[in-house]
Write a protein that holds these residues in place. Structure first.
Motif, PDB file in Angstrom:
ATOM      1  N   VAL A  79       7.298 -21.048 -18.025  1.00 34.57           N
ATOM      2  CA  VAL A  79       8.808 -20.308 -18.095  1.00 34.57           C
ATOM      3  C   VAL A  79       9.944 -21.578 -18.539  1.00 34.57           C
ATOM      4  CG1 VAL A  79      10.559 -20.150 -15.957  1.00 34.57           C
ATOM      5  CG2 VAL A  79       8.432 -19.433 -15.321  1.00 34.57           C
ATOM      6  N   ASN A  80       9.989 -22.856 -18.345  1.00 33.07           N
ATOM      7  CA  ASN A  80      11.093 -23.527 -18.669  1.00 33.07           C
ATOM      8  C   ASN A  80      10.388 -25.213 -18.896  1.00 33.07           C
ATOM      9  OD1 ASN A  80      13.739 -21.453 -19.635  1.00 33.07           O
ATOM     10  ND2 ASN A  80      12.907 -21.853 -17.161  1.00 33.07           N
ATOM     11  N   ALA A  81      10.986 -25.707 -19.495  1.00 30.77           N
ATOM     12  CA  ALA A  81      10.833 -27.288 -20.058  1.00 30.77           C
ATOM     13  C   ALA A  81      12.166 -28.035 -20.023  1.00 30.77           C
ATOM     14  CB  ALA A  81       9.607 -27.870 -21.104  1.00 30.77           C
ATOM     15  N   ALA A  82      12.088 -29.638 -19.302  1.00 31.84           N
ATOM     16  CA  ALA A  82      13.480 -30.254 -19.740  1.00 31.84           C
ATOM     17  C   ALA A  82      13.074 -32.034 -19.466  1.00 31.84           C
ATOM     18  CB  ALA A  82      13.812 -30.730 -18.769  1.00 31.84           C
ATOM     19  N   THR A  83      13.081 -32.636 -20.235  1.00 28.13           N
ATOM     20  CA  THR A  83      12.918 -33.748 -19.904  1.00 28.13           C
ATOM     21  C   THR A  83      13.662 -34.347 -19.289  1.00 28.13           C
ATOM     22  OG1 THR A  83      15.061 -34.359 -21.638  1.00 28.13           O
ATOM     23  CG2 THR A  83      12.919 -34.460 -22.741  1.00 28.13           C
ATOM     24  N   ALA A  84      12.811 -35.335 -18.210  1.00 28.14           N
ATOM     25  CA  ALA A  84      13.734 -35.841 -16.535  1.00 28.14           C
ATOM     26  C   ALA A  84      13.459 -37.544 -16.727  1.00 28.14           C
ATOM     27  CB  ALA A  84      12.563 -35.281 -16.055  1.00 28.14           C
ATOM     28  N   GLY A  85      14.428 -38.564 -17.219  1.00 28.21           N
ATOM     29  CA  GLY A  85      14.463 -40.040 -17.463  1.00 28.21           C
ATOM     30  C   GLY A  85      12.613 -39.739 -18.218  1.00 28.21           C
ATOM     31  N   ALA A  86      12.130 -40.333 -17.797  1.00 24.85           N
ATOM     32  CA  ALA A  86      11.021 -41.261 -18.072  1.00 24.85           C
ATOM     33  C   ALA A  86       9.879 -39.983 -17.841  1.00 24.85           C
ATOM     34  CB  ALA A  86      10.047 -42.441 -17.422  1.00 24.85           C
ATOM     35  N   ASP A  87       9.924 -39.039 -17.636  1.00 23.67           N
ATOM     36  CA  ASP A  87       9.219 -38.150 -17.515  1.00 23.67           C
ATOM     37  C   ASP A  87       9.387 -36.420 -18.248  1.00 23.67           C
ATOM     38  OD1 ASP A  87       7.712 -40.306 -16.200  1.00 23.67           O
ATOM     39  OD2 ASP A  87       9.007 -39.178 -13.787  1.00 23.67           O
ATOM     40  N   MET A  88       8.694 -36.069 -18.189  1.00 22.44           N
ATOM     41  CA  MET A  88       7.999 -34.191 -18.113  1.00 22.44           C
ATOM     42  C   MET A  88       8.211 -33.530 -17.336  1.00 22.44           C
ATOM     43  SD  MET A  88       8.931 -32.782 -21.325  1.00 22.44           S
ATOM     44  CE  MET A  88       8.812 -33.347 -22.665  1.00 22.44           C
ATOM     45  N   LEU A  89       9.338 -32.453 -17.099  1.00 21.07           N
ATOM     46  CA  LEU A  89       9.377 -31.417 -16.070  1.00 21.07           C
ATOM     47  C   LEU A  89       8.971 -30.280 -17.178  1.00 21.07           C
ATOM     48  CD1 LEU A  89      12.163 -31.353 -13.737  1.00 21.07           C
ATOM     49  CD2 LEU A  89      11.385 -29.078 -14.751  1.00 21.07           C
ATOM     50  N   LEU A  90       8.292 -29.219 -16.101  1.00 21.60           N
ATOM     51  CA  LEU A  90       7.242 -28.665 -16.714  1.00 21.60           C
ATOM     52  C   LEU A  90       7.725 -26.981 -15.777  1.00 21.60           C
ATOM     53  CD1 LEU A  90       4.356 -29.066 -18.453  1.00 21.60           C
ATOM     54  CD2 LEU A  90       6.828 -29.160 -19.227  1.00 21.60           C
ATOM     55  N   GLU A  91       8.701 -26.029 -15.477  1.00 16.85           N
ATOM     56  CA  GLU A  91       8.445 -24.769 -15.034  1.00 16.85           C
ATOM     57  C   GLU A  91       6.976 -24.165 -14.889  1.00 16.85           C
ATOM     58  OE1 GLU A  91      11.744 -21.792 -13.028  1.00 16.85           O
ATOM     59  OE2 GLU A  91      12.352 -23.320 -14.360  1.00 16.85           O
ATOM     60  N   LEU A  92       7.245 -24.034 -13.499  1.00 14.27           N
ATOM     61  CA  LEU A  92       6.233 -22.521 -14.215  1.00 14.27           C
ATOM     62  C   LEU A  92       6.110 -21.269 -13.559  1.00 14.27           C
ATOM     63  CD1 LEU A  92       2.359 -24.060 -13.346  1.00 14.27           C
ATOM     64  CD2 LEU A  92       3.793 -24.014 -15.720  1.00 14.27           C
ATOM     65  N   SER A  93       5.644 -19.946 -13.673  1.00 14.44           N
ATOM     66  CA  SER A  93       5.401 -18.927 -12.563  1.00 14.44           C
ATOM     67  C   SER A  93       5.972 -19.055 -11.311  1.00 14.44           C
ATOM     68  CB  SER A  93       5.119 -17.786 -13.447  1.00 14.44           C
ATOM     69  OG  SER A  93       4.104 -18.011 -12.445  1.00 14.44           O
ATOM     70  N   ASP A  94       5.263 -19.133 -10.407  1.00 18.53           N
ATOM     71  CA  ASP A  94       5.551 -19.369  -8.762  1.00 18.53           C
ATOM     72  C   ASP A  94       5.180 -20.484  -8.688  1.00 18.53           C
ATOM     73  OD1 ASP A  94       2.669 -18.398  -9.863  1.00 18.53           O
ATOM     74  OD2 ASP A  94       3.328 -16.076  -9.398  1.00 18.53           O
ATOM     75  N   GLN A  95       4.713 -20.557  -7.384  1.00 19.35           N
ATOM     76  CA  GLN A  95       4.210 -21.245  -6.363  1.00 19.35           C
ATOM     77  C   GLN A  95       2.320 -21.458  -6.543  1.00 19.35           C
ATOM     78  OE1 GLN A  95       5.465 -22.376  -2.081  1.00 19.35           O
ATOM     79  NE2 GLN A  95       3.110 -23.009  -1.744  1.00 19.35           N
TER      80      GLN A  95
END
Length: 259
Positions: free
Chosen positions: A137-153
């Protein structure tokens, strides 16, 4: 050298949350020994505590492969071990770390940690990430990490990590996350590049997850669950400059390191 095996960010029981080995250093240890011992424990983190002055301890964290700059669950576990063992009776402990001074407060039945807030920045081009996380759904850099948002739980629960592909990314680890069914958000965390295929509960990742979900949900008090096999729970309060992570810990074993 005394050590404690502590489950941090437990849900309702021991053998949940994230286990950490907490070593009370009674003589200076070479880094090579600390790293070898962390590999021997083979937990996501082994922490070393050294008294500095009244109410303040030096704290270092090692995965089985490397020393890291910040670790939430092992900080919570370290404070719990100091209080439960009676080494300190103060309701406030300061830890001097590679990420600065970190503070833990005792507020039974929970412990509260003050950590730095990690800003997240949207990733515009996600083409290289979609093979790793289909349905992204979305992606973001997060300090030293990568954040990946998925559709649902459910997508987070059923996510099958390509560990080789994640290890090849230019980041420490990858968190996958989605809005929660019975909490504000859920997540999982993978860092195969530093020897952690999947971390049971990742306190440091929630410094970035809190920033991300606070913006999306328009709230500063958040409840979170990490959906590893062991599972864990974290309550979060967010301010402009910091993140307060609240959770529980349980000691499951103690012993002596013979060095």
């Amino acid at each position: 050298m005394k050590y404690y095996l502590v489950d941090a960010f437990v849900t309702e029981r021991a053998f949940s949350g994230n286990p950490a080995a907490i070593c009370l250093v009674d003589k200076p240890l070479p880094e090579s020994v600390m790293q070898s011992l962390a590999s021997e424990f083979n937990l996501s983190e082994t922490a070393y505590l050294e008294p500095l002055r009244e109410g303040q301890w030096g704290l270092r964290w090692f995965t089985p492969e490397v020393e890291v700059d910040l670790c939430g669950h092992a900080t919570l576990a370290a404070a719990h071990a100091l209080w439960e063992s009676g080494v300190t009776n103060s309701d406030r402990i300061e830890f001097a770390t590679r990420s600065g001074i970190l503070t833990v407060m005792r507020q039974p039945p929970s412990l509260m940690m003050s950590f730095p807030r990690v800003a997240t920045t949207p990733v515009d081009d996600t083409s290289s990430l979609r093979p790793i996380a289909p349905g992204l759904v979305n992606a973001a850099t997060a300090g030293a990490d990568m954040l990946l948002e998925l559709s649902d739980q459910q997508a987070v629960e059923s996510f099958l990590p390509d560990l080789a592909a994640i290890a090849a990314l230019p980041c420490r680890g990858v968190m996958v996350t989605a809005a929660g069914q019975h909490c504000d958000f859920v997540s999982r965390f993978f860092a195969p590049g530093v020897g952690i295929d999947e971390d049971p509960v990742t306190g440091s990742a929630h410094c970035a997850l809190a920033d991300y979900w606070s913006s999306k949900l328009g709230k500063t008090a958040l409840s979170a669950r990490q959906l590893s096999q062991r599972g864990g729970a974290i309550d979060i309060e967010l301010s402009d400059s910091g993140v307060t992570l609240q959770g529980r810990a349980v000691t499951v074993a103690t012993g002596q390191v013979l060095l």
